[in-house]
Scaffold this motif. Structure first.
Motif, PDB file in Angstrom:
ATOM      1  N   PRO A 171       0.796  -1.235   0.000  1.00 64.92           N
ATOM      2  CA  PRO A 171       0.000   0.000   0.000  1.00 64.92           C
ATOM      3  C   PRO A 171       0.825   1.280   0.000  1.00 64.92           C
ATOM      4  N   PHE A 172       1.980   1.297   0.666  1.00 56.88           N
ATOM      5  CA  PHE A 172       2.726   2.537   0.788  1.00 56.88           C
ATOM      6  C   PHE A 172       3.999   2.530  -0.054  1.00 56.88           C
ATOM      7  N   GLU A 173       3.911   1.903  -1.198  1.00 54.89           N
ATOM      8  CA  GLU A 173       4.918   2.030  -2.238  1.00 54.89           C
ATOM      9  C   GLU A 173       4.348   2.918  -3.338  1.00 54.89           C
ATOM     10  N   ALA A 174       5.232   3.607  -4.058  1.00 52.84           N
ATOM     11  CA  ALA A 174       4.772   4.615  -5.012  1.00 52.84           C
ATOM     12  C   ALA A 174       5.628   4.614  -6.266  1.00 52.84           C
ATOM     13  N   VAL A 175       5.045   5.149  -7.340  1.00 51.12           N
ATOM     14  CA  VAL A 175       5.755   5.368  -8.602  1.00 51.12           C
ATOM     15  C   VAL A 175       5.761   6.864  -8.865  1.00 51.12           C
ATOM     16  N   ALA A 176       6.949   7.435  -9.051  1.00 45.28           N
ATOM     17  CA  ALA A 176       7.088   8.882  -9.245  1.00 45.28           C
ATOM     18  C   ALA A 176       7.058   9.229 -10.722  1.00 45.28           C
ATOM     19  N   GLY A 177       6.515  10.404 -11.020  1.00 43.80           N
ATOM     20  CA  GLY A 177       6.564  10.923 -12.374  1.00 43.80           C
ATOM     21  C   GLY A 177       7.984  11.320 -12.746  1.00 43.80           C
ATOM     22  N   ALA A 178       8.211  11.498 -14.041  1.00 45.43           N
ATOM     23  CA  ALA A 178       9.566  11.753 -14.527  1.00 45.43           C
ATOM     24  C   ALA A 178      10.154  13.037 -13.977  1.00 45.43           C
ATOM     25  N   ALA A 179       9.319  14.039 -13.660  1.00 45.39           N
ATOM     26  CA  ALA A 179       9.821  15.340 -13.201  1.00 45.39           C
ATOM     27  C   ALA A 179       9.813  15.478 -11.676  1.00 45.39           C
ATOM     28  N   VAL A 180       9.460  14.429 -10.970  1.00 49.57           N
ATOM     29  CA  VAL A 180       9.463  14.488  -9.497  1.00 49.57           C
ATOM     30  C   VAL A 180      10.887  14.274  -8.996  1.00 49.57           C
ATOM     31  N   PRO A 181      11.396  15.166  -8.150  1.00 51.34           N
ATOM     32  CA  PRO A 181      12.794  15.053  -7.698  1.00 51.34           C
ATOM     33  C   PRO A 181      12.980  14.012  -6.595  1.00 51.34           C
ATOM     34  N   LEU A 182      12.509  12.799  -6.838  1.00 57.17           N
ATOM     35  CA  LEU A 182      12.675  11.693  -5.892  1.00 57.17           C
ATOM     36  C   LEU A 182      13.208  10.487  -6.660  1.00 57.17           C
ATOM     37  N   GLU A 183      14.294   9.923  -6.179  1.00 55.50           N
ATOM     38  CA  GLU A 183      14.886   8.770  -6.829  1.00 55.50           C
ATOM     39  C   GLU A 183      14.275   7.489  -6.277  1.00 55.50           C
TER      40      GLU A 183
END
Length: 436
Positions: A171-183
């Motif tokens: 539940p608390f895993e995520a996929v970031a967009g290309a421009a989100v500054p999170l690796e």
């Protein structure tokens, strides 16, 4: 006159534009570069007064370039917004404003909207013509990025499967967009709300970034996609599944434990089915179904009215510029008044004198217009970067026939107007010209 022009076939318009550009340029090139006496004199005048000529060309280039840049930018913005909505064929939401829902779902603008219940979602998801029925859940953010709860199926569809890392398994895993500054591997705590009104520490949970989407050229590049169940749980709601299946992620959802969703993104099995689904799920007081492309078309219609107003303003400004050009040409001809008087005193034919003065003016106009195309392209590129940075919509503005129409019309009209100062030179007494 504009309606008559718009009614002509595109090929006829393009041929007219090419002729409008080539005729004055061809005449000018013949006079300047084929060894005729007017050409040699014009080249000498261009070099003798090069600094004044340079300033005059620069002013023409700026005036033409700004009009061209705005036209190219408006077309690029249309193409960018259409591309951003290409994955959102059919949107189903609670009754309200279609434009508000379009801004909320496609462009991720925070909005206060109603929710669709579990029974309505189950009916939509279970329809035989529905391939994807993805609920969306908004309200939280990580920094400047919106947190959007949805399904893994929709994340794959949105990114065309181009995801670095993997999709969520918890539940608390995520996929970031290309421009989100999170690796990948980063952990971030969501805030409740967006911008200055966001409440930090409102949720005692963290998301772990396990994947990154490839660039989509849409505002979703600055979004963090998470399981919709996580958003519901963060707000103290049921997670969409019965107690015996509480650990499940994604569909099917249990209607009795479905907290509600502001929007459902629907992808039909066939293109024709979209129209049937829109009609079936547009119900008074219950649900509203609309095509994002239709709403954009209505927006473009409004923009078209604005474009017409801008075009009228552009025409007015071009008339003012043409008047300024005419005045400037009269002033420039004063610089070589003595040279023209000497030609007339030596017995040069009237057509020769007019050809020299007109060719000089046409050379400046042609150079300014050509440079204006470059200025317009550069202005459109700068505006595209600004709009892309502000809206996260990839806008790519290029020059098209509309911009060439504008440049050709300006060059043709001003080239004809340039005959006036050429004829005015003949009205000046030769004696006073020699004393100048």
């Amino acid at each position: 006159m504009g309606d008559v022009w718009a009614g002509l076939p595109i090929l006829v318009q393009d041929i007219a534009v090419l002729l409008a550009l080539l005729v004055p340029l061809g005449v000018l090139a013949g006079l300047l570069w084929r060894g005729y006496a007017p050409g040699r004199l014009v080249r000498a005048l261009l070099w003798r007064f090069r600094w004044a000529n340079t300033m005059f060309v620069a002013l023409i280039a700026v005036s033409v370039g700004m009009g061209i840049g705005l036209l190219a930018q408006e077309r690029g913005l249309r193409q960018g917004t259409a591309q951003a909505a290409s994955k959102f064929d059919l949107v189903v939401s609670a009754p309200g404003s279609e434009m508000t829902m379009l801004l909320a779902t496609v462009f991720l603008q925070p909005s206060d909207v109603g929710l669709i219940g579990g029974a309505a979602y189950a009916e939509i998801a279970g329809h035989e013509n529905v391939e994807i029925a993805a609920p969306l859940a908004f309200g939280d953010s990580i920094g400047t990025a919106s947190v959007v709860g949805t399904t893994a199926e929709f994340a794959t569809f949105l990114s065309d499967g181009a995801i670095e890392g993997r999709l969520w398994n918890a539940p608390f895993e995520a996929v970031a967009g290309a421009a989100v500054p999170l690796e990948i591997g980063a952990r971030a705590e969501p805030a409740h709300g967006h911008g200055d009104a966001a409440e930090e520490g409102a949720h005692a949970a963290e998301f772990t970034i396990v994947g990154r989407m490839a660039p989509t050229g849409t505002p979703w590049d600055r979004a963090v996609l998470v399981p919709v169940e996580a958003v519901w749980e963060l707000h103290g709601l049921a997670n969409g599944h019965a107690p015996g299946r509480a650990d499940q992620l994604g569909p099917p959802f249990d209607a009795d434990f479905f907290p509600g969703t502001p929007a459902i993104i629907v992808r039909a099995t066939e293109l024709w089915a979209n129209y049937a689904l829109r009609s079936e799920f547009t119900r008074d007081g219950e649900t509203m179904a609309f095509f994002s492309g239709t709403v954009l078309a209505n927006l473009y219609r409004v923009m078209g009215d604005v474009r017409q107003a801008m075009s009228l303003m552009s025409v007015v400004s071009q008339v003012l510029v043409a008047s300024s050009v005419l005045l400037g040409l009269f002033i420039l001809t004063r610089l070589f008044q003595r040279q023209v008087a000497m030609l007339r005193a030596l017995g040069a034919p009237i057509r020769f004198v007019v050809a020299v003065v007109w060719s000089y003016a046409a050379a400046l106009l042609a150079a300014g217009t050509a440079l204006g195309l470059g200025v317009g392209l550069a202005a459109a590129a700068v505006l595209s970067r600004v709009v892309t940075a502000r809206t996260d919509i990839v806008v790519s503005a290029t020059l098209g026939w509309a911009e060439l129409h504008l440049a050709a019309a300006f060059l043709t009209a001003t080239a004809l107007v340039a005959l006036l100062p050429a004829l005015a030179v003949l009205r000046q007494p030769v004696a006073s010209g020699l004393r100048a």
